[in-house]
Scaffold this active site. Sequence first.
Site, PDB file in Angstrom:
ATOM      1  N   SER A  34       0.848  -1.190   0.000  1.00 32.72           N
ATOM      2  CA  SER A  34       0.000   0.000   0.000  1.00 32.72           C
ATOM      3  C   SER A  34       0.884   1.240   0.000  1.00 32.72           C
ATOM      4  CB  SER A  34      -0.896   0.026   1.236  1.00 32.72           C
ATOM      5  OG  SER A  34      -0.178   0.483   2.379  1.00 32.72           O
ATOM      6  N   ASP A  35       0.328   2.358  -0.432  1.00 34.71           N
ATOM      7  CA  ASP A  35       1.015   3.631  -0.212  1.00 34.71           C
ATOM      8  C   ASP A  35       0.799   4.037   1.246  1.00 34.71           C
ATOM      9  OD1 ASP A  35       2.446   5.979  -0.665  1.00 34.71           O
ATOM     10  OD2 ASP A  35       1.487   6.338  -2.594  1.00 34.71           O
ATOM     11  N   TRP A  36       1.479   5.087   1.673  1.00 35.78           N
ATOM     12  CA  TRP A  36       1.499   5.502   3.075  1.00 35.78           C
ATOM     13  C   TRP A  36       0.068   5.711   3.599  1.00 35.78           C
ATOM     14  CZ3 TRP A  36       5.901   7.506   6.106  1.00 35.78           C
ATOM     15  CH2 TRP A  36       5.535   8.047   7.331  1.00 35.78           C
TER      16      TRP A  36
END
Length: 708
Positions: free
Chosen positions: A254-256
Amino acid sequence: MTLTEKIAQLLQLAPAFYEGADSAGQITGPLEGMGITEETVHHAGSVLGLGGAEEAIAIQDAHIRNHRLSIPLVAMADVIHGYRTIFPVPLALGSSWNLELAQRSAAIAAKEASVAGIHVTFSPMADLTRDPRWGRVMESTGEDPWLNSLFARAFVRGYQGVDLSKEPYKLAACIKHFAAYGAAEGGRDYNTVDMSEWMRREYYMPSYRAALEEGCEMVMTAFNTVDGVPATGNRRLMRDMLRDEWGFDGVLISDWGAVKEMIPHGVAEDERECALKAIEAGVDIEMMTPCYVHHLQELVESGEVDEALIDEAVMRILKLKRKLGLFENPHRYADPAMEREILLSGEHRAAAHEAALKSCVLLKNEAMLPLSKTAKVALIGPFALSDDLLGPWSCMGVREEAVTLNQGMLAIAGQSQVSAASCGVESMTDQELAAMLAAAREADVVVLALGESSEMSGEAGCRADIRLPGMQLELVKQVKALGKPVAVVLFNGRPLDLHGVLEEADAVLEAWYPGSNGGAAVAELLYGVVNPSGRLTMSFPHSVGQVPVYYNSFNTGRPQGAPDAQVRYVSQYLDIPNEPLLPFGYGLSYADFQYGEAVLSANELNADSKLQLSVRVTNAGRLEGEETVQLYIRDIAGETVRPLRELKAFEKTALMPGESKDIVFEITEEMLRYHHSDLQYKSDPGQFMVMVGPNSRDVQELKFVLKA
């Protein structure tokens, strides 16, 4: 491994959480804020960002000591356009149209990051970008899916080499942001994306897939929605397409914070539902939120999640660690001594210098450039003395180590010929204005160094008004009123609305954010030590109201200029042209390139044959230069509407004054394929137009027929 230990492998945390970090004394706060225990941290699988080799070694040693099974961490970071040696931003590298240069920049970044303890880079960004309001256009290579695909492959080759498990000083690459993040509505970060599957497959997916075909090890989910579902929880996108259809078996991250962001998106009520949707979608690593570690165990125990989903995610992570050699050598290439030796070395700085030279684009030149070394030059404006040349996502780059434009010009022309005065990017005092105008009055020519600060671009750097700040436009007007020849150098991360600049200046050079040696490279271009050769890979709009504007657009049923079109009732603006101010592929040179008549070898093509298009290009000028000859094709009548033109090939050629060269392109049936309404990828028999020229606008046109 216990279920608890397996779930912890899926968690990625920043260095501050780990024992051995430079900020180890601050661990308690982050732990409490995220609601996780030290035991969870001891079994986490990866770390996001590190401060160098010594910290990497200390964290890894402590982690292996604390982990029951001594499983090492994998260290990841945003090494986007360099580690300590900073190259031009990707949009600038795209403007070089030089794949070898892009590959070399990634290889150097990989070497520097590897010795500093990094194993994975969150790069390349292959998002197709058509909206310059979006701050992250600087991280893309432009608006063309085919060219973006070539650059995505080049970056992956540079980062990973031929064999990541055997080749030293390489990083695992992570393509992002899957999928279609570049189409965020309103050009606003983290915003909604809504488009047909046909549009995604035809334009937005090819560059991601190209990177994976090149062997890219990881994929990062996008922040946006796809078909109404956030990408991070989108099973159809991640499992059905990425995993099953495309066969990707690498790590999906996932992104942040994107897993937990499904709550504000409105598709999950709480962290528990976030964890359920993300693991079902196939997300292996959750970055910087604790949904997995808080809830996956209870979801397994309740029977809502099959433990096999967690097992396959953990196995993918462990396989990546094995490929990186971390079980045999947990420190991999982390080496403080070598780090001191190679970071920003002379060799690496020279490579960044070459990249900057080839990335700048000459947008206008009314016989003003190149500058004479004997001319008295006033260098003024916010970037005259500024070291803010690295741009967003400059990793471990240090602004003070960048060569400024003033330093570069002084090195060529000397102190007696260059006087500099500066001001702020968005503010200017009366004293600063007076000093700049005084310098201009005393000079033979004026170089105005203008642009956006790094904070005005990049992630969360979206702008509704893409003109230069009003203060800078006023400065242009006042300097022009002095009657001196004026050259503008632009430092920025996006295509701009250049009204108030392009018509006022005698010359305009787009320098983007040119990196560690940027000022020296730009100075060489201004003085003609090197001839500009960059070409735009994003169109520059007439105004923000025209956005999105891009070269490979569709026609309409009522196009301008049609033989039976009514004057008013056509697809047009009343106040500006439909076409961009500066088109895709555009760029000038100090050389004078002239094109002869283009010739096709035949006027028919079939699946087994090839056509050749040849055109003679001559340098009729007095200086050596490099031209980028571009080939475009239009399908006159497809099963679905087709773009007015699509880039299909290009060739860069260097010519001495008076030299000519015949450029020959091959045209095959494969180049004519596209996604039909049923998503089949094939060509249609019928008429085609082929175009060749120096950019997407100024082309010669010829026709041929594809036979069934």
